[in-house]
Scaffold this motif. Structure first.
Motif, PDB file in Angstrom:
ATOM      1  N   ALA A  52       0.848  -1.197   0.000  1.00  0.00           N
ATOM      2  CA  ALA A  52       0.000   0.000   0.000  1.00  0.00           C
ATOM      3  C   ALA A  52       0.880   1.241   0.000  1.00  0.00           C
ATOM      4  CB  ALA A  52      -0.894   0.002   1.224  1.00  0.00           C
ATOM      5  N   ILE A  53       0.376   2.289  -0.622  1.00  0.00           N
ATOM      6  CA  ILE A  53       1.072   3.576  -0.628  1.00  0.00           C
ATOM      7  C   ILE A  53       0.298   4.513   0.290  1.00  0.00           C
ATOM      8  CG2 ILE A  53       1.805   5.527  -2.037  1.00  0.00           C
ATOM      9  CD1 ILE A  53       1.972   3.577  -4.398  1.00  0.00           C
ATOM     10  N   ALA A  54       1.018   5.139   1.217  1.00  0.00           N
ATOM     11  CA  ALA A  54       0.378   6.007   2.209  1.00  0.00           C
ATOM     12  C   ALA A  54      -0.225   7.241   1.542  1.00  0.00           C
ATOM     13  CB  ALA A  54       1.385   6.426   3.268  1.00  0.00           C
ATOM     14  N   ASP A  55      -1.516   7.466   1.809  1.00  0.00           N
ATOM     15  CA  ASP A  55      -2.202   8.687   1.401  1.00  0.00           C
ATOM     16  C   ASP A  55      -3.271   8.989   2.452  1.00  0.00           C
ATOM     17  OD1 ASP A  55      -4.176   6.810   0.871  1.00  0.00           O
ATOM     18  OD2 ASP A  55      -4.127   7.067  -1.292  1.00  0.00           O
ATOM     19  N   ASP A  56      -3.979  10.074   2.281  1.00  0.00           N
ATOM     20  CA  ASP A  56      -4.971  10.488   3.282  1.00  0.00           C
ATOM     21  C   ASP A  56      -6.076   9.454   3.460  1.00  0.00           C
ATOM     22  OD1 ASP A  56      -3.641  12.877   3.867  1.00  0.00           O
ATOM     23  OD2 ASP A  56      -4.602  13.910   2.187  1.00  0.00           O
ATOM     24  N   GLU A  57      -6.480   8.818   2.379  1.00  0.00           N
ATOM     25  CA  GLU A  57      -7.534   7.806   2.444  1.00  0.00           C
ATOM     26  C   GLU A  57      -7.073   6.590   3.265  1.00  0.00           C
ATOM     27  OE1 GLU A  57      -9.548   4.872  -0.781  1.00  0.00           O
ATOM     28  OE2 GLU A  57      -9.420   6.978  -1.370  1.00  0.00           O
ATOM     29  N   LEU A  58      -5.831   6.168   3.060  1.00  0.00           N
ATOM     30  CA  LEU A  58      -5.284   5.028   3.799  1.00  0.00           C
ATOM     31  C   LEU A  58      -5.140   5.368   5.281  1.00  0.00           C
ATOM     32  CD1 LEU A  58      -4.042   2.139   3.269  1.00  0.00           C
ATOM     33  CD2 LEU A  58      -1.859   3.270   3.562  1.00  0.00           C
ATOM     34  N   ILE A  59      -4.727   6.584   5.583  1.00  0.00           N
ATOM     35  CA  ILE A  59      -4.590   7.009   6.978  1.00  0.00           C
ATOM     36  C   ILE A  59      -5.946   6.960   7.679  1.00  0.00           C
ATOM     37  CG2 ILE A  59      -4.081   9.007   8.454  1.00  0.00           C
ATOM     38  CD1 ILE A  59      -1.720   9.583   6.557  1.00  0.00           C
ATOM     39  N   THR A  60      -7.000   7.315   6.985  1.00  0.00           N
ATOM     40  CA  THR A  60      -8.350   7.242   7.546  1.00  0.00           C
ATOM     41  C   THR A  60      -8.725   5.796   7.868  1.00  0.00           C
ATOM     42  OG1 THR A  60      -8.954   9.137   6.180  1.00  0.00           O
ATOM     43  CG2 THR A  60     -10.760   7.924   7.172  1.00  0.00           C
ATOM     44  N   SER A  61      -8.367   4.870   6.992  1.00  0.00           N
ATOM     45  CA  SER A  61      -8.688   3.463   7.253  1.00  0.00           C
ATOM     46  C   SER A  61      -7.834   2.893   8.393  1.00  0.00           C
ATOM     47  CB  SER A  61      -8.540   2.623   5.988  1.00  0.00           C
ATOM     48  OG  SER A  61      -7.197   2.505   5.601  1.00  0.00           O
ATOM     49  N   ILE A  62      -6.585   3.346   8.524  1.00  0.00           N
ATOM     50  CA  ILE A  62      -5.739   2.914   9.651  1.00  0.00           C
ATOM     51  C   ILE A  62      -6.339   3.421  10.953  1.00  0.00           C
ATOM     52  CG2 ILE A  62      -3.477   3.164  10.759  1.00  0.00           C
ATOM     53  CD1 ILE A  62      -2.268   3.301   7.925  1.00  0.00           C
ATOM     54  N   GLU A  63      -6.829   4.654  10.932  1.00  0.00           N
ATOM     55  CA  GLU A  63      -7.458   5.254  12.110  1.00  0.00           C
ATOM     56  C   GLU A  63      -8.693   4.448  12.531  1.00  0.00           C
ATOM     57  OE1 GLU A  63      -8.630   9.741  13.626  1.00  0.00           O
ATOM     58  OE2 GLU A  63      -8.471   9.326  11.481  1.00  0.00           O
ATOM     59  N   ALA A  64      -9.402   3.901  11.542  1.00  0.00           N
ATOM     60  CA  ALA A  64     -10.581   3.085  11.824  1.00  0.00           C
ATOM     61  C   ALA A  64     -10.201   1.662  12.244  1.00  0.00           C
ATOM     62  CB  ALA A  64     -11.474   3.041  10.594  1.00  0.00           C
ATOM     63  N   GLY A  65      -8.910   1.334  12.219  1.00  0.00           N
ATOM     64  CA  GLY A  65      -8.439   0.016  12.628  1.00  0.00           C
ATOM     65  C   GLY A  65      -8.388  -0.999  11.507  1.00  0.00           C
ATOM     66  N   LYS A  66      -8.529  -0.557  10.281  1.00  0.00           N
ATOM     67  CA  LYS A  66      -8.504  -1.461   9.127  1.00  0.00           C
ATOM     68  C   LYS A  66      -7.120  -1.436   8.488  1.00  0.00           C
ATOM     69  CE  LYS A  66     -10.835  -2.485   4.827  1.00  0.00           C
ATOM     70  NZ  LYS A  66     -11.483  -1.872   3.672  1.00  0.00           N
ATOM     71  N   ILE A  67      -6.384  -2.534   8.657  1.00  0.00           N
ATOM     72  CA  ILE A  67      -5.050  -2.654   8.057  1.00  0.00           C
ATOM     73  C   ILE A  67      -5.091  -3.858   7.122  1.00  0.00           C
ATOM     74  CG2 ILE A  67      -2.615  -3.101   8.513  1.00  0.00           C
ATOM     75  CD1 ILE A  67      -2.996  -1.695  11.212  1.00  0.00           C
ATOM     76  N   ASP A  68      -5.136  -3.598   5.827  1.00  0.00           N
ATOM     77  CA  ASP A  68      -5.207  -4.694   4.855  1.00  0.00           C
ATOM     78  C   ASP A  68      -4.030  -4.638   3.873  1.00  0.00           C
ATOM     79  OD1 ASP A  68      -6.073  -2.396   3.670  1.00  0.00           O
ATOM     80  OD2 ASP A  68      -7.759  -3.295   2.616  1.00  0.00           O
ATOM     81  N   PHE A  69      -2.823  -4.559   4.430  1.00  0.00           N
ATOM     82  CA  PHE A  69      -1.610  -4.551   3.615  1.00  0.00           C
ATOM     83  C   PHE A  69      -0.484  -5.210   4.398  1.00  0.00           C
ATOM     84  CE2 PHE A  69      -2.120  -0.457   5.741  1.00  0.00           C
ATOM     85  CZ  PHE A  69      -0.955  -0.361   6.485  1.00  0.00           C
ATOM     86  N   ASP A  70       0.541  -5.673   3.660  1.00  0.00           N
ATOM     87  CA  ASP A  70       1.704  -6.315   4.268  1.00  0.00           C
ATOM     88  C   ASP A  70       2.902  -5.374   4.325  1.00  0.00           C
ATOM     89  OD1 ASP A  70       0.388  -8.834   4.509  1.00  0.00           O
ATOM     90  OD2 ASP A  70       0.732  -9.175   2.375  1.00  0.00           O
ATOM     91  N   VAL A  71       2.973  -4.420   3.385  1.00  0.00           N
ATOM     92  CA  VAL A  71       4.067  -3.450   3.319  1.00  0.00           C
ATOM     93  C   VAL A  71       3.455  -2.079   3.043  1.00  0.00           C
ATOM     94  CG1 VAL A  71       6.176  -2.786   2.109  1.00  0.00           C
ATOM     95  CG2 VAL A  71       5.658  -5.192   2.406  1.00  0.00           C
ATOM     96  N   LEU A  72       3.926  -1.081   3.772  1.00  0.00           N
ATOM     97  CA  LEU A  72       3.450   0.286   3.571  1.00  0.00           C
ATOM     98  C   LEU A  72       4.604   1.143   3.060  1.00  0.00           C
ATOM     99  CD1 LEU A  72       1.226   2.401   3.816  1.00  0.00           C
ATOM    100  CD2 LEU A  72       1.868   2.715   6.203  1.00  0.00           C
ATOM    101  N   VAL A  73       4.415   1.761   1.909  1.00  0.00           N
ATOM    102  CA  VAL A  73       5.420   2.631   1.301  1.00  0.00           C
ATOM    103  C   VAL A  73       4.914   4.064   1.420  1.00  0.00           C
ATOM    104  CG1 VAL A  73       6.700   3.153  -0.807  1.00  0.00           C
ATOM    105  CG2 VAL A  73       6.060   0.810  -0.311  1.00  0.00           C
ATOM    106  N   ALA A  74       5.809   4.988   1.791  1.00  0.00           N
ATOM    107  CA  ALA A  74       5.382   6.377   1.995  1.00  0.00           C
ATOM    108  C   ALA A  74       6.386   7.368   1.419  1.00  0.00           C
ATOM    109  CB  ALA A  74       5.208   6.647   3.487  1.00  0.00           C
ATOM    110  N   HIS A  75       5.868   8.510   1.010  1.00  0.00           N
ATOM    111  CA  HIS A  75       6.685   9.647   0.605  1.00  0.00           C
ATOM    112  C   HIS A  75       7.135  10.332   1.903  1.00  0.00           C
ATOM    113  CE1 HIS A  75       7.679  13.613  -1.030  1.00  0.00           C
ATOM    114  NE2 HIS A  75       7.879  12.966  -2.179  1.00  0.00           N
TER     115      HIS A  75
END
Length: 174
Positions: A52-75
Motif C-alpha cells: 500500500a502507498i500512504a495517502d490520506d484515504e489510507l490514513i483514515t482506514s488505519i485510524e478506523a483500525g482497518k489494516i489490509d496490507f503487508d508493506v506500507l510505502v510512503a513519501h
C-alpha cells in the motif's frame, strides 16, 4: 540434495513452507550486530505481498483500525501524518522506514518493485541468524534451488557460518 530431502521428510497434510535458516559469522556483524539486505527471487515463494502507498484515504482506514496490507510505502512528506499511528504500525513491522526502503521520493516505483517479489531481510535482534522463506513444498525442486541460491548469493558466502533447510514441522537439513 537438501531440497529433495526436505520434500521427502515433509509429512504435513497441507502444502508446507520451505525455509532457509542461516547462521552468520558473528565477526561479520561487528559492533552494530545488525545485518540487512534485499533480494529479488527468481520464483515466487507462494505468498502474495499486498503493498500500500500512504495517502490520506489510507490514513483514515488505519485510524478506523482497518489494516489490509503487508508493506506500507510512503513519501517523506507523509511521515508526519503517519507518526500518529506509529504505536499501531510499529509493533506489526508496518511502519515505513528509510532503512528498508519504504520511505522514498518515488513511492509508486518502490511499491511496484516490492509487489514484483523483492524481499527485504534482516537478522534477529542481537543474534546472527536469518530466517528466510524459500517457497512451498509443492514447488518444483529447480525453483526452490534457484531461490536458495539467490538468497545465498545476496547474503554472501563469506558471511555464512552454516545454513539449514527445513519444511513446516519438518527436520532441518544442513
Amino acid at each position: 540434495e537438501a531440497v529433495g530431502l526436505v520434500k521427502q521428510t515433509s509429512l504435513t497434510k497441507f502444502d508446507g513452507t520451505v525455509e532457509l535458516h542461516v547462521a552468520l559469522k558473528p565477526e561479520v556483524l561487528g559492533e552494530s550486530k545488525s545485518f540487512r539486505g534485499s533480494v529479488r527471487l527468481p520464483h515466487a515463494t507462494g505468498k502474495t505481498v499486498r503493498v500500500a502507498i500512504a495517502d490520506d484515504e489510507l490514513i483514515t482506514s488505519i485510524e478506523a483500525g482497518k489494516i489490509d496490507f503487508d508493506v506500507l510505502v510512503a513519501h517523506p512528506s507523509m511521515m508526519a501524518k503517519l507518526a500518529k499511528y506509529a504505536k499501531t504500525l510499529g509493533p506489526k513491522g508496518l511502519m515505513p522506514n528509510p532503512k528498508n526502503g519504504t520511505v522514498t521520493e518515488h513511492p509508486e516505483k518502490r511499491a511496484k518493485e516490492l509487489s514484483a517479489g523483492e524481499i527485504n531481510f534482516k537478522n534477529e535482534p542481537d543474534q546472527p541468524n536469518l530466517h528466510l522463506v524459500v517457497g512451498k513444498v509443492s514447488q518444483p525442486d529447480k525453483e526452490l534451488v534457484e531461490n536458495v541460491e539467490a538468497y545465498l548469493s545476496a547474503i554472501g558466502p563469506s558471511k555464512i557460518l552454516r545454513a539449514t533447510l527445513s519444511s513446516t514441522m519438518g527436520p532441518g537439513v544442513k
